[in-house]
Design a protein around this motif. Structure first.
Motif, PDB file in Angstrom:
ATOM      1  N   ASN A  58       0.804  -1.218   0.000  1.00 39.69           N
ATOM      2  CA  ASN A  58       0.000   0.000   0.000  1.00 39.69           C
ATOM      3  C   ASN A  58       0.842   1.274   0.000  1.00 39.69           C
ATOM      4  O   ASN A  58       0.338   2.369   0.163  1.00 39.69           O
ATOM      5  CB  ASN A  58      -0.915  -0.007   1.215  1.00 39.69           C
ATOM      6  CG  ASN A  58      -2.207   0.698   0.927  1.00 39.69           C
ATOM      7  OD1 ASN A  58      -2.263   1.546   0.049  1.00 39.69           O
ATOM      8  ND2 ASN A  58      -3.236   0.350   1.635  1.00 39.69           N
ATOM      9  N   ASP A  83       0.570  11.717  -7.193  1.00 35.24           N
ATOM     10  CA  ASP A  83      -0.627  11.236  -7.879  1.00 35.24           C
ATOM     11  C   ASP A  83      -0.578   9.735  -8.121  1.00 35.24           C
ATOM     12  O   ASP A  83      -1.595   9.053  -8.051  1.00 35.24           O
ATOM     13  CB  ASP A  83      -0.808  11.955  -9.211  1.00 35.24           C
ATOM     14  CG  ASP A  83      -1.230  13.398  -9.003  1.00 35.24           C
ATOM     15  OD1 ASP A  83      -1.841  13.668  -7.947  1.00 35.24           O
ATOM     16  OD2 ASP A  83      -0.949  14.238  -9.871  1.00 35.24           O
ATOM     17  N   PHE A  86      -1.442   7.966  -5.017  1.00 32.57           N
ATOM     18  CA  PHE A  86      -2.877   8.121  -4.888  1.00 32.57           C
ATOM     19  C   PHE A  86      -3.610   7.039  -5.695  1.00 32.57           C
ATOM     20  O   PHE A  86      -4.547   6.410  -5.224  1.00 32.57           O
ATOM     21  CB  PHE A  86      -3.207   9.516  -5.423  1.00 32.57           C
ATOM     22  CG  PHE A  86      -4.558  10.009  -5.078  1.00 32.57           C
ATOM     23  CD1 PHE A  86      -4.920  10.233  -3.764  1.00 32.57           C
ATOM     24  CD2 PHE A  86      -5.478  10.285  -6.081  1.00 32.57           C
ATOM     25  CE1 PHE A  86      -6.163  10.723  -3.447  1.00 32.57           C
ATOM     26  CE2 PHE A  86      -6.728  10.775  -5.776  1.00 32.57           C
ATOM     27  CZ  PHE A  86      -7.076  10.995  -4.451  1.00 32.57           C
ATOM     28  N   ARG A  89      -3.399   3.645  -4.009  1.00 31.56           N
ATOM     29  CA  ARG A  89      -4.287   3.532  -2.847  1.00 31.56           C
ATOM     30  C   ARG A  89      -5.744   3.447  -3.265  1.00 31.56           C
ATOM     31  O   ARG A  89      -6.585   2.966  -2.512  1.00 31.56           O
ATOM     32  CB  ARG A  89      -4.077   4.722  -1.918  1.00 31.56           C
ATOM     33  CG  ARG A  89      -2.666   4.675  -1.380  1.00 31.56           C
ATOM     34  CD  ARG A  89      -2.483   5.445  -0.132  1.00 31.56           C
ATOM     35  NE  ARG A  89      -1.134   5.193   0.352  1.00 31.56           N
ATOM     36  CZ  ARG A  89      -0.306   6.123   0.751  1.00 31.56           C
ATOM     37  NH1 ARG A  89      -0.691   7.371   0.748  1.00 31.56           N
ATOM     38  NH2 ARG A  89       0.896   5.804   1.167  1.00 31.56           N
ATOM     39  N   ASN A 118     -12.235  12.091  -0.650  1.00 26.37           N
ATOM     40  CA  ASN A 118     -10.825  12.352  -0.929  1.00 26.37           C
ATOM     41  C   ASN A 118     -10.487  12.122  -2.388  1.00 26.37           C
ATOM     42  O   ASN A 118      -9.596  12.752  -2.931  1.00 26.37           O
ATOM     43  CB  ASN A 118      -9.931  11.455  -0.073  1.00 26.37           C
ATOM     44  CG  ASN A 118      -9.976  11.848   1.375  1.00 26.37           C
ATOM     45  OD1 ASN A 118     -10.241  12.995   1.701  1.00 26.37           O
ATOM     46  ND2 ASN A 118      -9.738  10.886   2.246  1.00 26.37           N
ATOM     47  N   LEU A 119     -11.215  11.160  -3.005  1.00 30.18           N
ATOM     48  CA  LEU A 119     -10.933  10.849  -4.400  1.00 30.18           C
ATOM     49  C   LEU A 119     -11.527  11.893  -5.341  1.00 30.18           C
ATOM     50  O   LEU A 119     -11.289  11.848  -6.535  1.00 30.18           O
ATOM     51  CB  LEU A 119     -11.494   9.471  -4.760  1.00 30.18           C
ATOM     52  CG  LEU A 119     -10.977   8.271  -3.977  1.00 30.18           C
ATOM     53  CD1 LEU A 119     -11.609   6.999  -4.499  1.00 30.18           C
ATOM     54  CD2 LEU A 119      -9.464   8.171  -4.074  1.00 30.18           C
TER      55      LEU A 119
END
Lengths: 286, 281
Positions: A58, A83, A86, A89, A118-119
């Motif tokens: 992760n 990014d 990101f 995750r 958050n996305l």
């Protein structure tokens, strides 16, 4: 055969505070492939490196050497941007041990919404995802409740919903049942199984409960940072001596059959079976 | 054990007041408080109280619940009132009675002005308290409130004030209050089981007895913070940029109405201050 979803190639990692020496590696030369849709249980004694492996996948930790691929993309690459992290995750979600320390908001549905918010998912879509996720973990009726009033198992299911709402391809459960009572553990295990079977989410279950590992398609045993055994539950549990060496237990049925074999000289084929099959096998062999 | 603390007094209902935008409530409360402190004329408290009673009725929060919330402040209200009664001086004509405790050094004199002042001050405190608790805790969930504050202050982001981060910190603090209270109880019980004594001894001894509670509590709070940070990162948190919200705050027509009420109220209070002939504070 398609590309594995997660692939580790000769990965080694040592925590910075530990000093030199071969034994200080938390993960040592680990190679592992996890395919899309699989349900893999990672077993291991304390300090065998199983949680570290999860954190490596992760990107919470970066390996000292070796390569890790998630969905075909090398995540150990030097110029991974924020990014890219990101993106990883988004694909690989994680549920931790302590349910209290991963719930952010004061209302259940707000907490489930945290990930998709958050996305940058649009508001209507978040609403839909939150309702769906709560439905999957059977917590819809608690949507407006305060998390601290829920039981451990319920909190953990909220945490799972929070991860599902991000629509990951794979969820890693890092000893997510370790702090729960037997009822809570059962609730969470049923949810995990449903995620894998019905929602087709790849599941990596890190645990030290044998009866949970038995439910997986594949069991990986780690011993002092290295891959020790890898196979179906029946294959892995047919070698109790090896598991005992790794400081692990075997399911009680396997232990019983093994002891019958060694003490009475019976020849029961070891493996993981349901209750009736075990009874049948013992009856036929004695 | 029941851990309902401070801001957790939300009274579930779907009244007009509950449905108001939190930003409207913020505006209402701020202007209302200004009006309370601007009010100097006794008559000015009539419209102030009326609006409040109107809001309470609309909110469907039982009067009994609100009065119970006031109970904790009875002492403060009485204390300030009593102080005012005896420390306000007036004219010879408005004197009610005089009592000499020690000749030439200590006489207690009671004036009408003192009684008025005490009454108005009590009215102020009660209005202030009912207004803030009604709008901020009985009818607004903490998360709505922090959302409201975040959006209301979002223009400040332009001058690099970390509004989102503050709102996030507030949310997390609210989230962990019950958890930490539970933990404190656990630690206290564990220390009691080891023979710690929290109830006897003087103030210093009692304070010292708290050290073995505070230290483990801090250690565990830091561990929690660390784990929470990892979990938040795993869920893709990277600050306020590019973040969307599930519940977008939306102003309705009724919000306009509740924006106007406190403004009119303030104007009214100022007019009464100037032209009214009630007792002035």
């Amino acid at each position: 055969m398609s590309l594995p979803l997660i692939k580790l190639e000769n990965v080694s990692f040592s925590y910075p505070e530990s000093e030199g020496g071969d034994n200080s590696f938390a993960v040592k030369n680990l190679s592992l492939e996890i395919n899309e849709g699989e349900f893999v249980a990672i077993l291991g004694h304390n300090g065998s490196g199983k949680s570290t492996t999860a954190k490596l996948i992760n990107m919470i930790l970066a390996p000292n050497s070796g390569k890790i691929f998630v969905d075909g993309k090398d995540i150990t690459h030097k110029d991974m941007s924020e990014d890219d992290v990101f993106e990883v995750r988004k694909k690989v979600g994680m549920v931790f041990q302590n349910p209290d320390n991963q719930i952010v908001a004061t209302v259940v549905e707000e907490d489930v919404a945290f990930g998709p918010e958050n996305l940058g998912v649009p508001s209507d879509e978040i609403r839909k995802r939150v309702d769906e996720a709560l439905e999957i973990v059977n917590m819809s009726e608690y949507a407006r409740h305060a998390p601290h009033r829920l039981s451990g198992g319920q909190k953990q299911r909220v945490a799972i919903a929070g991860t599902i709402a991000m629509k990951p391809r794979c969820i890693i459960f890092d000893e997510s049942t370790a702090m729960l009572d037997p009822i809570g553990r059962k609730e969470v295990m049923n949810t995990i199984l449903r995620l894998n079977k019905e929602e087709k989410i790849t599941v990596v279950l890190i645990t030290h409960y044998m009866n949970e590992a038995v439910l997986a398609d594949r069991v990986v045993v780690m011993k002092s940072g290295e891959l020790y055994l890898d196979g179906t539950p029946s294959q892995v549990f047919s070698e109790p001596e090896k598991l005992w060496q790794a400081g692990l237990e075997v399911p009680q049925s396997v232990e019983l059959m093994h002891r019958l074999n060694t003490e009475l000289g019976t020849k029961i084929p070891l493996g993981v079976y349901d209750f009736d099959t075990v009874a049948e096998l013992i009856k036929n062999n004695i | 054990m029941n851990f309902d603390v401070g801001l957790g007094q939300y009274y579930e209902s779907d009244s007009v007041i509950h449905k108001l935008d939190p930003r409207t409530k913020l505006f209402f409360v701020i202007v209302y408080i200004v009006a309370i402190f601007v009010a100097r004329d006794a008559y000015a408290f009539i419209p102030l109280a009326c609006v409040l009673v109107f809001a309470v009725i609309l909110s469907r929060v039982p009067i009994f619940t609100i009065l119970r919330g006031l109970r904790a402040l009875v002492f403060i209200v009485l204390f300030t009132a009593v102080l005012n009664v005896f420390w306000t001086s007036g004219t010879e004509a408005s004197m009610i009675f005089q009592y000499t405790v020690i000749p030439d050094t200590w006489t207690i004199t009671l004036y009408w002005e003192g009684l008025y002042n005490a009454g108005l001050l009590a009215a102020r405190i009660i209005c202030l308290l009912v207004c803030t608790t009604l709008f901020f805790s009985y009818t607004t969930t903490p998360i709505e409130l922090t959302d409201g504050i975040e959006t209301a202050l979002s223009p400040l982001k332009k001058i690099k004030i970390p509004v989102h981060e503050f709102a996030m910190m507030m949310t997390i603090a609210l989230r962990f209050i019950p958890t930490l209270i539970e933990e404190t109880n656990k630690i206290m019980n564990a220390q009691k089981a080891r023979g710690a004594d929290f109830n006897n001894g003087g103030l210093i001894k009692k304070a010292k007895a708290l050290i073995p509670i505070i230290i483990p509590l801090f250690v565990s709070a830091f561990r929690r913070a660390d784990e929470l940070a990892t979990a938040m990162e795993c869920r893709g948190y990277r600050g306020g940029n590019g973040r969307t919200r599930m519940k977008k705050l939306k102003m309705h027509l009724r919000d306009l109405f509740w924006f106007l009420i406190p403004v009119l109220l303030l104007a009214g209070v100022i007019l009464i201050n100037i032209y009214g002939n009630g007792y002035k504070l």
